[in-house]
Scaffold this motif. Structure first.
Motif, PDB file in Angstrom:
ATOM      1  N   GLU A  41       0.833  -1.207   0.000  1.00  0.00           N
ATOM      2  CA  GLU A  41       0.000   0.000   0.000  1.00  0.00           C
ATOM      3  C   GLU A  41       0.869   1.259   0.000  1.00  0.00           C
ATOM      4  O   GLU A  41       0.662   2.180  -0.788  1.00  0.00           O
ATOM      5  CB  GLU A  41      -0.917  -0.005   1.221  1.00  0.00           C
ATOM      6  CG  GLU A  41      -1.797   1.222   1.322  1.00  0.00           C
ATOM      7  CD  GLU A  41      -2.657   1.214   2.581  1.00  0.00           C
ATOM      8  OE1 GLU A  41      -3.335   2.228   2.813  1.00  0.00           O
ATOM      9  OE2 GLU A  41      -2.627   0.226   3.329  1.00  0.00           O
ATOM     10  N   PHE A  42       1.876   1.295   0.888  1.00  0.00           N
ATOM     11  CA  PHE A  42       2.720   2.484   0.990  1.00  0.00           C
ATOM     12  C   PHE A  42       3.599   2.653  -0.246  1.00  0.00           C
ATOM     13  O   PHE A  42       3.904   3.778  -0.640  1.00  0.00           O
ATOM     14  CB  PHE A  42       3.575   2.428   2.253  1.00  0.00           C
ATOM     15  CG  PHE A  42       2.764   2.550   3.520  1.00  0.00           C
ATOM     16  CD1 PHE A  42       1.631   3.349   3.589  1.00  0.00           C
ATOM     17  CD2 PHE A  42       3.130   1.854   4.655  1.00  0.00           C
ATOM     18  CE1 PHE A  42       0.885   3.462   4.744  1.00  0.00           C
ATOM     19  CE2 PHE A  42       2.394   1.960   5.827  1.00  0.00           C
ATOM     20  CZ  PHE A  42       1.271   2.762   5.866  1.00  0.00           C
ATOM     21  N   ALA A  43       4.024   1.560  -0.850  1.00  0.00           N
ATOM     22  CA  ALA A  43       4.810   1.665  -2.086  1.00  0.00           C
ATOM     23  C   ALA A  43       3.990   2.355  -3.165  1.00  0.00           C
ATOM     24  O   ALA A  43       4.488   3.240  -3.860  1.00  0.00           O
ATOM     25  CB  ALA A  43       5.277   0.279  -2.544  1.00  0.00           C
ATOM     26  N   GLY A  44       2.729   1.992  -3.286  1.00  0.00           N
ATOM     27  CA  GLY A  44       1.862   2.637  -4.279  1.00  0.00           C
ATOM     28  C   GLY A  44       1.630   4.104  -3.950  1.00  0.00           C
ATOM     29  O   GLY A  44       1.656   4.962  -4.843  1.00  0.00           O
ATOM     30  N   GLN A  45       1.400   4.399  -2.677  1.00  0.00           N
ATOM     31  CA  GLN A  45       1.159   5.783  -2.275  1.00  0.00           C
ATOM     32  C   GLN A  45       2.401   6.646  -2.484  1.00  0.00           C
ATOM     33  O   GLN A  45       2.318   7.763  -3.000  1.00  0.00           O
ATOM     34  CB  GLN A  45       0.721   5.842  -0.810  1.00  0.00           C
ATOM     35  CG  GLN A  45      -0.664   5.280  -0.570  1.00  0.00           C
ATOM     36  CD  GLN A  45      -1.043   5.257   0.905  1.00  0.00           C
ATOM     37  OE1 GLN A  45      -0.225   5.541   1.779  1.00  0.00           O
ATOM     38  NE2 GLN A  45      -2.283   4.895   1.177  1.00  0.00           N
ATOM     39  N   LEU A  46       3.559   6.131  -2.078  1.00  0.00           N
ATOM     40  CA  LEU A  46       4.790   6.896  -2.257  1.00  0.00           C
ATOM     41  C   LEU A  46       5.124   7.074  -3.734  1.00  0.00           C
ATOM     42  O   LEU A  46       5.608   8.131  -4.142  1.00  0.00           O
ATOM     43  CB  LEU A  46       5.947   6.218  -1.517  1.00  0.00           C
ATOM     44  CG  LEU A  46       5.883   6.325   0.003  1.00  0.00           C
ATOM     45  CD1 LEU A  46       6.935   5.430   0.649  1.00  0.00           C
ATOM     46  CD2 LEU A  46       6.058   7.757   0.450  1.00  0.00           C
ATOM     47  N   ASP A  47       4.860   6.062  -4.541  1.00  0.00           N
ATOM     48  CA  ASP A  47       5.077   6.182  -5.982  1.00  0.00           C
ATOM     49  C   ASP A  47       4.199   7.279  -6.563  1.00  0.00           C
ATOM     50  O   ASP A  47       4.652   8.090  -7.375  1.00  0.00           O
ATOM     51  CB  ASP A  47       4.801   4.842  -6.677  1.00  0.00           C
ATOM     52  CG  ASP A  47       5.129   4.899  -8.144  1.00  0.00           C
ATOM     53  OD1 ASP A  47       6.286   5.223  -8.478  1.00  0.00           O
ATOM     54  OD2 ASP A  47       4.223   4.637  -8.962  1.00  0.00           O
ATOM     55  N   SER A  48       2.951   7.339  -6.135  1.00  0.00           N
ATOM     56  CA  SER A  48       2.038   8.381  -6.595  1.00  0.00           C
ATOM     57  C   SER A  48       2.536   9.764  -6.186  1.00  0.00           C
ATOM     58  O   SER A  48       2.524  10.707  -6.981  1.00  0.00           O
ATOM     59  CB  SER A  48       0.642   8.124  -6.031  1.00  0.00           C
ATOM     60  OG  SER A  48      -0.232   9.165  -6.383  1.00  0.00           O
ATOM     61  N   ILE A  49       3.001   9.895  -4.955  1.00  0.00           N
ATOM     62  CA  ILE A  49       3.523  11.176  -4.469  1.00  0.00           C
ATOM     63  C   ILE A  49       4.736  11.602  -5.290  1.00  0.00           C
ATOM     64  O   ILE A  49       4.846  12.759  -5.730  1.00  0.00           O
ATOM     65  CB  ILE A  49       3.877  11.087  -2.970  1.00  0.00           C
ATOM     66  CG1 ILE A  49       2.607  10.945  -2.140  1.00  0.00           C
ATOM     67  CG2 ILE A  49       4.687  12.296  -2.514  1.00  0.00           C
ATOM     68  CD1 ILE A  49       2.848  10.572  -0.684  1.00  0.00           C
ATOM     69  N   LEU A  50       5.664  10.673  -5.507  1.00  0.00           N
ATOM     70  CA  LEU A  50       6.871  11.006  -6.271  1.00  0.00           C
ATOM     71  C   LEU A  50       6.539  11.377  -7.713  1.00  0.00           C
ATOM     72  O   LEU A  50       7.187  12.257  -8.290  1.00  0.00           O
ATOM     73  CB  LEU A  50       7.859   9.842  -6.216  1.00  0.00           C
ATOM     74  CG  LEU A  50       8.474   9.578  -4.830  1.00  0.00           C
ATOM     75  CD1 LEU A  50       9.317   8.317  -4.850  1.00  0.00           C
ATOM     76  CD2 LEU A  50       9.284  10.773  -4.367  1.00  0.00           C
ATOM     77  N   ASN A  51       5.545  10.734  -8.304  1.00  0.00           N
ATOM     78  CA  ASN A  51       5.124  11.103  -9.662  1.00  0.00           C
ATOM     79  C   ASN A  51       4.531  12.506  -9.692  1.00  0.00           C
ATOM     80  O   ASN A  51       4.779  13.271 -10.630  1.00  0.00           O
ATOM     81  CB  ASN A  51       4.127  10.081 -10.214  1.00  0.00           C
ATOM     82  CG  ASN A  51       4.802   8.799 -10.631  1.00  0.00           C
ATOM     83  OD1 ASN A  51       5.975   8.795 -11.014  1.00  0.00           O
ATOM     84  ND2 ASN A  51       4.083   7.695 -10.542  1.00  0.00           N
ATOM     85  N   HIS A  52       3.764  12.867  -8.681  1.00  0.00           N
ATOM     86  CA  HIS A  52       3.209  14.228  -8.613  1.00  0.00           C
ATOM     87  C   HIS A  52       4.327  15.255  -8.447  1.00  0.00           C
ATOM     88  O   HIS A  52       4.294  16.327  -9.056  1.00  0.00           O
ATOM     89  CB  HIS A  52       2.203  14.352  -7.475  1.00  0.00           C
ATOM     90  CG  HIS A  52       0.904  13.680  -7.740  1.00  0.00           C
ATOM     91  ND1 HIS A  52       0.084  14.001  -8.800  1.00  0.00           N
ATOM     92  CD2 HIS A  52       0.269  12.675  -7.081  1.00  0.00           C
ATOM     93  CE1 HIS A  52      -0.992  13.237  -8.784  1.00  0.00           C
ATOM     94  NE2 HIS A  52      -0.904  12.420  -7.746  1.00  0.00           N
ATOM     95  N   VAL A  53       5.329  14.945  -7.626  1.00  0.00           N
ATOM     96  CA  VAL A  53       6.459  15.854  -7.452  1.00  0.00           C
ATOM     97  C   VAL A  53       7.202  16.014  -8.774  1.00  0.00           C
ATOM     98  O   VAL A  53       7.615  17.123  -9.133  1.00  0.00           O
ATOM     99  CB  VAL A  53       7.399  15.343  -6.334  1.00  0.00           C
ATOM    100  CG1 VAL A  53       8.702  16.118  -6.306  1.00  0.00           C
ATOM    101  CG2 VAL A  53       6.708  15.409  -4.987  1.00  0.00           C
TER     102      VAL A  53
END
Length: 99
Positions: free
Chosen positions: A27-39
């Motif tokens: 779950e956190f891998a997906g969330q962090l990946d989404s955050i990094l893509n937005h950045v």
């Protein structure tokens, strides 16, 4: 390819001393990946002509002039005190004096 892998999240969790389950790691891998893509998207914005700033509004401190005014005399300051002792406010003891 994801910006952060599940193994990297597990490594960060170990460094942070977090005990995460396999489901939480996914779950956190997906969330962090989404955050990094937005950045990444934000960093691609054309901002070459924009000056760095902390606040987009031109706000300055509004302060009053520093003017020296006379203060209270000790007698005026102590005039409404419920108890006075040796020209000082007398207050109940909160710590043991003999200690």
């Amino acid at each position: 390819m994801p910006a952060i892998s599940r193994d990297e999240v597990a490594h960060l969790a170990r460094l942070s001393r977090l005990a995460l389950s396999d489901a939480e790691l996914d779950e956190f891998a997906g969330q962090l990946d989404s955050i990094l893509n937005h950045v990444k998207v934000i960093t691609e914005v054309a901002a070459d002509n924009v000056a760095p700033m902390a606040n987009p509004n031109g706000v300055t401190n509004v302060t009053r002039p520093d003017v020296i005014v006379p203060g209270l005399t000790p007698e005026q300051a102590l005039s409404a005190a419920p108890a006075v002792e040796q020209d000082r406010f007398a207050v109940p003891q909160i710590l043991g004096e003999g200690e």
